[in-house]
Write a protein that holds these residues in place. Structure first.
Motif, mmCIF file in Angstrom:
data_model
loop_
_atom_site.group_PDB
_atom_site.id
_atom_site.type_symbol
_atom_site.label_atom_id
_atom_site.label_comp_id
_atom_site.label_asym_id
_atom_site.label_seq_id
_atom_site.Cartn_x
_atom_site.Cartn_y
_atom_site.Cartn_z
ATOM 1 N N UNK A 145 1.618 -4.459 -1.511
ATOM 2 C CA UNK A 145 2.144 -3.120 -1.253
ATOM 3 C C UNK A 145 1.918 -2.699 0.185
ATOM 4 N N UNK A 146 2.862 -1.948 0.719
ATOM 5 C CA UNK A 146 2.767 -1.352 2.050
ATOM 6 C C UNK A 146 2.607 0.157 1.901
ATOM 7 N N UNK A 147 1.653 0.746 2.628
ATOM 8 C CA UNK A 147 1.421 2.186 2.589
ATOM 9 C C UNK A 147 1.388 2.718 4.020
ATOM 10 N N UNK A 148 2.111 3.817 4.265
ATOM 11 C CA UNK A 148 2.130 4.468 5.569
ATOM 12 C C UNK A 148 1.552 5.868 5.412
ATOM 13 N N UNK A 149 0.482 6.175 6.173
ATOM 14 C CA UNK A 149 -0.206 7.454 6.101
ATOM 15 C C UNK A 149 -0.069 8.174 7.442
ATOM 16 N N UNK A 150 -0.025 9.505 7.400
ATOM 17 C CA UNK A 150 0.101 10.262 8.639
ATOM 18 C C UNK A 150 -1.271 10.443 9.293
ATOM 19 N N UNK A 194 -2.488 11.504 4.888
ATOM 20 C CA UNK A 194 -1.631 11.845 3.759
ATOM 21 C C UNK A 194 -0.491 10.819 3.701
ATOM 22 N N UNK A 195 -0.094 10.443 2.486
ATOM 23 C CA UNK A 195 0.917 9.403 2.362
ATOM 24 C C UNK A 195 2.277 9.895 2.833
ATOM 25 N N UNK A 196 2.922 9.090 3.676
ATOM 26 C CA UNK A 196 4.277 9.359 4.147
ATOM 27 C C UNK A 196 5.276 8.592 3.302
ATOM 28 N N UNK A 197 5.000 7.300 3.056
ATOM 29 C CA UNK A 197 5.905 6.474 2.255
ATOM 30 C C UNK A 197 5.173 5.206 1.836
ATOM 31 N N UNK A 198 5.818 4.435 0.975
ATOM 32 C CA UNK A 198 5.221 3.178 0.521
ATOM 33 C C UNK A 198 6.304 2.230 0.023
#
Length: 218
Positions: free
Chosen positions: A91-96, A100-104
């Motif tokens: 899984x890929x997770x992008x946090x600001x 806080x999660x931006x997208x995944x």
């Protein structure tokens, strides 16, 4: 570590389903039993280092190359596996900047083991392995909508990816052969050089109207 931030990760294993603690910053309200990762962020200002935030993401990163910061966004690749989850997945997770999660992108390439990754600007290159080496390219230019651009399947797998220049990346890993039980086993070290070229060509699917018009005029 970037010029402005330090990120520390801690592996978390839960024997049972795990609920997000009160007042904790979690990407999900609960996590399945098994592997999770606690991420801590520290801000750097000259010689001053100050704690910023923490968050929990599912799965576990492979190494430091599984993490990256760009434009104040923290990007991390993790893998999850175990009998309770069935097949392994990535899984890929992008946090600001506040974690806080931006997208995944989750549930990627089920049944394959996460072997290596490298962030290069707005692109992520990723290798998973089961019987052959799928070399994936993911577009991160739209942080709210990361997209798999394509994949290349070749024998063996890369355990380390290193940028050569803006159009090439080196893969170092192992060649593989099929054994008598129809499985795979290592068969020596291999070194690959991949050309990374995203120029769209005539005949590609999903060309824009302007791109199709340009192709017809060639």
């Amino acid at each position: 570590m970037s010029l402005d931030s330090i990120y520390l990760t801690s592996y978390m294993y839960q024997a049972n389903r795990f609920s997000c603690p009160i007042n904790a910053r979690c990407i999900m309200p609960w996590f399945p039993q098994g592997q999770n990762t606690l991420v801590h962020k520290f801000d750097i200002n000259s010689s001053d280092i100050k704690y910023s935030n923490s968050a929990i993401v599912p799965g576990a990163p492979l190494n430091q190359y599984s993490m990256d910061e760009k434009d104040d966004n923290f990007r991390i690749i993790t893998s999850s596996s175990g009998w309770w989850r069935g097949e392994s997945e990535t899984g890929l997770y992008i946090l600001d900047e506040d974690l806080e999660m931006v997208s995944s992108l989750t549930g990627l390439w089920k049944g394959e083991r996460f072997q290596s990754s490298r962030f290069m600007g707005d692109k992520l290159f990723l290798v998973t392995f089961k019987q052959i080496d799928p070399f994936f390219a993911i577009d991160l230019s739209d942080i709210k909508n990361p997209t798999v651009l394509g994949e290349l399947k070749i024998p063996g797998y890369s355990t380390y990816l290193h940028p050569y220049d803006d159009k090439h990346i080196i893969g170092l890993g192992y060649d593989t052969v099929e054994n008598q039980w129809w499985g795979t086993q290592n068969a020596g070290i291999k070194l690959d050089l991949y050309e990374i070229n995203y120029d769209r060509k005539c005949g590609d699917n999903n060309l824009t109207a302007d791109e199709e018009k340009k192709c017809k005029s060639c």
